[in-house]
Design a protein around this motif. Structure first.
Motif, short mmCIF file in Angstrom:
data_model
loop_
_atom_site.label_atom_id
_atom_site.label_comp_id
_atom_site.label_asym_id
_atom_site.label_seq_id
_atom_site.Cartn_x
_atom_site.Cartn_y
_atom_site.Cartn_z
N PRO A 1 183.50 12.61 -31.82
CA PRO A 1 183.69 11.34 -32.54
C PRO A 1 183.48 10.08 -31.71
CG PRO A 1 185.47 12.86 -33.03
CD PRO A 1 184.66 13.49 -31.93
N TRP A 2 183.58 10.16 -30.41
CA TRP A 2 183.41 8.96 -29.58
C TRP A 2 181.95 8.66 -29.26
CZ3 TRP A 2 186.24 13.27 -28.16
CH2 TRP A 2 185.62 14.15 -27.29
N VAL A 3 181.03 9.51 -29.70
CA VAL A 3 179.60 9.24 -29.50
C VAL A 3 179.13 8.31 -30.62
CG1 VAL A 3 177.30 10.28 -29.47
CG2 VAL A 3 179.20 11.44 -28.34
N SER A 4 178.49 7.21 -30.24
CA SER A 4 178.03 6.23 -31.23
C SER A 4 176.86 6.78 -32.03
CB SER A 4 177.62 4.93 -30.54
OG SER A 4 176.41 5.13 -29.82
N ARG A 5 176.60 6.14 -33.17
CA ARG A 5 175.46 6.52 -34.03
C ARG A 5 174.14 6.45 -33.25
NH1 ARG A 5 175.43 6.09 -39.74
NH2 ARG A 5 177.39 5.02 -39.40
N ASP A 6 173.93 5.35 -32.54
CA ASP A 6 172.68 5.17 -31.80
C ASP A 6 172.52 6.23 -30.72
OD1 ASP A 6 172.05 2.97 -33.35
OD2 ASP A 6 172.81 1.52 -31.90
N GLU A 7 173.60 6.54 -30.02
CA GLU A 7 173.55 7.54 -28.96
C GLU A 7 173.30 8.93 -29.54
OE1 GLU A 7 173.40 9.02 -25.16
OE2 GLU A 7 173.42 6.94 -25.79
N SER B 1 171.36 9.37 -40.61
CA SER B 1 172.70 9.61 -40.09
C SER B 1 173.50 10.34 -41.15
CB SER B 1 173.39 8.29 -39.75
OG SER B 1 172.73 7.69 -38.66
N GLY B 2 174.53 11.02 -40.71
CA GLY B 2 175.39 11.74 -41.63
C GLY B 2 176.49 10.86 -42.17
N ARG B 3 177.46 11.49 -42.81
CA ARG B 3 178.58 10.79 -43.41
C ARG B 3 179.41 10.05 -42.36
NH1 ARG B 3 180.28 10.97 -48.42
NH2 ARG B 3 178.98 12.75 -48.93
N SER B 4 179.50 10.58 -41.17
CA SER B 4 180.19 9.94 -40.05
C SER B 4 179.16 9.51 -39.02
CB SER B 4 181.17 10.93 -39.40
OG SER B 4 182.16 11.31 -40.32
N ALA C 1 175.19 12.08 -45.83
CA ALA C 1 175.45 10.83 -46.55
C ALA C 1 174.23 10.41 -47.35
CB ALA C 1 175.84 9.72 -45.57
N ALA C 2 173.56 11.36 -47.98
CA ALA C 2 172.36 11.05 -48.77
C ALA C 2 172.72 10.08 -49.90
CB ALA C 2 171.77 12.33 -49.33
#
Length: 99
Positions: free
Chosen positions: A30-36, A51-54, A91-92
Motif C-alpha cells: 500500500p505504500w507504493v505510489s500509483r506512479d511507482e 490503474s486498479g481500484r487502489s 477500476a474499469a
C-alpha cells in the motif's frame, strides 16, 4: 489494523497465473505510489492498461503467447489473473465494462 485486513484479504484471493493469457492485477504494498507501481510494472515488461481500484494495484495486458512470461515487478506482492475477481481489484469505468 485496516492495512493488515486488506493484506489478509488479498492473500485469500485466487493464486498467481502461470499462463498469463488474460489481463493480470499486479498488487504492490500500500505504500507504493500509483506512479511507482506503473513504472515498476512497465520496467518488468508488463503492458499497463490502467490503474486498479487502489493506487497500488496495476492492471496489465496479457503477455504475448510466444513470449516468455514477464518476471514479477520489483516489490510486487503478487500477480493475479484478473478473470474471476468480479471487479474486486479493477477500476474499469462503465464505458469499458460495456464494451
Amino acid at each position: 489494523m485496516s492495512i493488515v485486513s486488506v493484506l489478509v484479504a488479498l492473500v485469500a484471493l485466487p493464486g498467481e497465473t502461470s499462463a498469463r493469457r488474460e489481463p493480470v492485477a499486479i498488487v504492490f504494498p500500500p505504500w507504493v505510489s500509483r506512479d511507482e507501481a506503473v513504472a515498476r510494472s512497465l520496467s518488468a515488461g508488463y503492458p499497463v492498461l490502467r490503474s486498479g481500484r487502489s493506487p497500488f494495484v496495476v492492471i496489465a495486458a496479457p503477455a504475448r503467447t510466444d513470449a516468455a512470461p514477464a518476471a514479477r515487478p520489483q516489490g510486487a506482492v503478487m500477480v493475479l489473473a484478473l478473470a474471476g475477481l468480479a471487479g474486486c481489484l479493477d477500476a474499469a469505468t462503465a464505458d469499458q465494462a460495456a464494451s
